[in-house]
Design a protein around this motif. Structure first.
Motif, short mmCIF file in Angstrom:
data_model
loop_
_atom_site.label_atom_id
_atom_site.label_comp_id
_atom_site.label_asym_id
_atom_site.label_seq_id
_atom_site.Cartn_x
_atom_site.Cartn_y
_atom_site.Cartn_z
N VAL A 43 1.04 -1.23 -0.34
CA VAL A 43 -0.14 -0.41 0.10
C VAL A 43 0.72 0.58 0.20
CG1 VAL A 43 -1.43 1.24 1.19
CG2 VAL A 43 -2.06 -1.13 1.28
N ASP A 44 0.59 2.10 -1.33
CA ASP A 44 1.66 3.62 -1.29
C ASP A 44 0.91 4.27 -1.32
OD1 ASP A 44 0.44 3.82 -3.25
OD2 ASP A 44 1.25 2.82 -4.85
N SER A 45 1.76 5.69 -0.82
CA SER A 45 0.79 6.82 -0.52
C SER A 45 -0.14 7.14 -0.89
CB SER A 45 1.87 7.80 -0.54
OG SER A 45 2.47 7.80 -1.97
N LEU A 46 -0.30 6.52 -2.54
CA LEU A 46 -1.06 7.73 -4.11
C LEU A 46 -2.13 6.73 -3.39
CD1 LEU A 46 1.12 6.99 -6.89
CD2 LEU A 46 0.45 9.32 -5.69
N SER A 47 -2.47 5.20 -2.81
CA SER A 47 -3.31 4.39 -3.31
C SER A 47 -3.70 4.42 -1.30
CB SER A 47 -3.73 3.16 -3.44
OG SER A 47 -2.08 2.29 -2.56
N PHE A 48 -3.49 4.69 -0.45
CA PHE A 48 -3.37 4.95 0.79
C PHE A 48 -4.97 5.13 1.16
CE2 PHE A 48 -3.58 6.66 5.58
CZ PHE A 48 -3.04 5.64 5.67
N VAL A 49 -5.23 6.33 0.49
CA VAL A 49 -6.26 7.02 0.83
C VAL A 49 -7.74 5.91 0.67
CG1 VAL A 49 -8.64 8.40 0.59
CG2 VAL A 49 -5.82 9.05 0.99
N GLU A 50 -7.72 4.85 -0.63
CA GLU A 50 -8.52 4.60 -1.38
C GLU A 50 -8.10 3.31 -0.31
OE1 GLU A 50 -8.73 1.50 -5.50
OE2 GLU A 50 -7.13 3.32 -5.47
N PHE A 51 -7.12 2.84 -0.07
CA PHE A 51 -7.58 1.57 1.03
C PHE A 51 -7.88 2.12 2.04
CE2 PHE A 51 -4.32 -0.37 4.37
CZ PHE A 51 -4.56 -1.72 4.06
N VAL A 52 -8.03 2.79 2.84
CA VAL A 52 -8.72 3.08 4.13
C VAL A 52 -9.74 3.01 3.70
CG1 VAL A 52 -9.42 4.47 6.02
CG2 VAL A 52 -6.83 4.62 5.01
N PHE A 53 -10.41 3.40 2.68
CA PHE A 53 -11.49 3.85 2.25
C PHE A 53 -12.80 2.53 2.35
CE2 PHE A 53 -15.26 3.49 -1.21
CZ PHE A 53 -16.66 4.89 -0.13
N LEU A 54 -11.72 1.36 1.84
CA LEU A 54 -11.85 0.10 1.21
C LEU A 54 -12.08 -0.91 2.89
CD1 LEU A 54 -12.45 -2.38 -0.48
CD2 LEU A 54 -9.70 -2.72 -0.41
N ILE A 55 -11.63 -0.37 3.71
CA ILE A 55 -11.29 -1.01 5.01
C ILE A 55 -12.45 -0.90 5.78
CG2 ILE A 55 -10.73 -0.79 7.39
CD1 ILE A 55 -7.59 -0.64 5.73
N ALA A 56 -12.78 1.30 5.23
CA ALA A 56 -14.10 1.80 6.36
C ALA A 56 -15.63 0.46 5.52
CB ALA A 56 -13.95 3.02 5.91
N GLU A 57 -15.70 0.86 4.06
CA GLU A 57 -17.02 0.11 3.67
C GLU A 57 -16.76 -1.35 4.03
OE1 GLU A 57 -16.34 -0.88 -0.88
OE2 GLU A 57 -17.75 1.65 -1.10
N THR A 58 -15.86 -1.97 4.01
CA THR A 58 -15.58 -3.36 4.18
C THR A 58 -16.27 -3.79 6.41
OG1 THR A 58 -13.91 -4.18 2.98
CG2 THR A 58 -14.50 -5.70 4.23
N SER A 59 -15.19 -3.11 6.75
CA SER A 59 -16.02 -3.22 8.34
C SER A 59 -17.41 -2.60 8.49
CB SER A 59 -14.82 -2.75 8.42
OG SER A 59 -15.52 -1.05 8.93
#
Length: 86
Positions: A43-59
């Motif tokens: 997970v790099d800085s460019l995809s980090f916000v999308e990654f956190v959004f995915l965690i939020a959406e999944t959880s």
């Protein structure tokens, strides 16, 4: 929620997150639960916000980016512990 349903929900959630990461790294086939996702550039800085959004959406939890502890999203095990049902 029964114990079995909670475990299945957690496994599915981690699976969604792991598959998202693996889709971005076609040379990988799996991720160890304790592998540092940031340090290993999964997970790099460019995809980090999308990654956190995915965690939020999944959880199903809202994640406040201003108060996010990076330790909570560094590994699949940490994500599971902090954000997914137990």
């Amino acid at each position: 929620m029964t114990e079995q349903i909670a475990q299945e929900t957690t496994a599915q959630g981690i699976g969604v997150i792991e598959q998202w990461i693996l889709a971005k790294h076609e040379n990988r086939t799996d991720i160890a639960p304790d592998e540092d996702l940031i340090e290993n550039r999964l997970v790099d800085s460019l995809s980090f916000v999308e990654f956190v959004f995915l965690i939020a959406e999944t959880s199903g939890q809202e994640i406040d980016m201003d108060n996010l502890d990076l330790a909570d999203v560094r590994t699949l095990a940490a994500i599971e512990k902090r954000f997914l049902p137990h």
